[in-house]
Design an enzyme around this catalytic site. Structure first.
Site, PDB file in Angstrom:
ATOM      1  N   ASP A   1      -1.805  -0.947   5.867  1.00  0.00           N
ATOM      2  CA  ASP A   1      -2.131  -0.384   7.231  1.00  0.00           C
ATOM      3  C   ASP A   1      -3.613  -0.012   7.468  1.00  0.00           C
ATOM      4  OD1 ASP A   1      -1.992   1.837   5.637  1.00  0.00           O
ATOM      5  OD2 ASP A   1      -1.735   3.029   7.321  1.00  0.00           O
TER       6      ASP A   1
ATOM      7  N   ASP B   1      -0.014   5.127   1.063  1.00  0.00           N
ATOM      8  CA  ASP B   1       0.293   6.030   2.343  1.00  0.00           C
ATOM      9  C   ASP B   1       0.067   5.159   3.445  1.00  0.00           C
ATOM     10  OD1 ASP B   1      -0.598   8.872   0.894  1.00  0.00           O
ATOM     11  OD2 ASP B   1      -2.031   7.347  -0.092  1.00  0.00           O
TER      12      ASP B   1
ATOM     13  N   ASP C   1       0.867  -1.078  -0.018  1.00  0.00           N
ATOM     14  CA  ASP C   1      -0.015   0.072   0.109  1.00  0.00           C
ATOM     15  C   ASP C   1       0.856   1.241  -0.032  1.00  0.00           C
ATOM     16  OD1 ASP C   1      -2.342   1.732   0.394  1.00  0.00           O
ATOM     17  OD2 ASP C   1      -1.530   1.764   2.542  1.00  0.00           O
TER      18      ASP C   1
END
Length: 229
Positions: A169, A13, A11
């Site tokens: 996250d 960000d 991922d």
């Protein structure tokens, strides 16, 4: 099996890149345009993975839907203008990327961030050319948590899904990776707020630092012997 891995996908960000400083700065500028006091960085950081709409809602909780949409467009204009002022790889990731490349593993990004932000950001950091695949939020009609972006990334690397490990996250990251048949790891350094319950996401593990990946990878039975690789 982890011992058969040949690719690590990220991922963007909150997992690969610490974009929170620049995304917070854009929100501060937007709020200043409307004579609102800035929100502190600590209040904003862990909302960054939820995207521009969530950040606008944080800064303008009383905005009507139409005005909120206007604010979101303006926020993105501000953010795109100063896209990579303070953004950088999280600590430990430069060495991790290099170690993966030394093994001949493919690297990639699967993000819900739109391509018109993802591509210039990766270019600015010299990362785009190192990625075997970059799948953005507007590459396909589907976005995470749907598995289709993960399958596209796998096809572009030339490896089957089970040879990929996806780091994220947010719950949607783990859901997408699991649905696609990939190993999944939670980036514990990411933008995880106190309302989230990562222990319930069903990931294969949680890393508190990128270096923890190698013990996780090594501590796995091989299909042939049942012993650690």
């Amino acid at each position: 099996m982890r011992s058969m891995l040949g690719s690590v996908l990220f991922d963007l960000d909150g997992t690969l890149l610490d974009t929170a400083p620049d995304m917070h700065a854009a929100l501060v500028k937007l709020m200043a345009e409307h004579d609102r006091a800035p929100l502190p960085f600590e209040r904003v950081r862990n909302h960054v993975s939820h995207g521009s709409q969530a950040l606008v809602a944080l800064g303008f909780p009383d905005a009507a839907p139409d005005f909120a949409e206007h604010l979101k467009k303006r926020y993105l204009e501000i953010y795109a203008r100063d896209l990579c002022q303070a953004t950088c790889l999280f600590p430990g990731l430069p060495d991790l990327l290099e170690a993966c490349e030394d093994r001949g593993w493919a690297l990639g990004v699967v993000t819900n961030k739109p391509g018109w932000l993802t591509d210039p950001l990766l270019d600015a950091l010299g990362l785009h050319a190192r990625m075997a695949t970059v799948v953005s939020g507007d590459t396909l009609p589907q976005r995470k948590p749907a598995p289709e972006p993960m399958w596209l990334a796998a096809r572009q690397t030339g490896l089957p899904p089970e040879r990929h490990c996806y780091w994220g996250d947010a719950e949607r990251d783990i859901a997408a990776g699991r649905a696609a048949g990939m190993s999944t790891l939670i980036a514990g350094w990411g933008y995880i707020d106190t309302d989230q319950t990562p222990e319930q996401w069903g990931a294969d593990g949680r890393l508190e630092h990128p270096d923890a990946f190698w013990p996780w990878y090594a501590n796995t039975p091989t299909p042939e012997t049942g012993l650690a690789s």
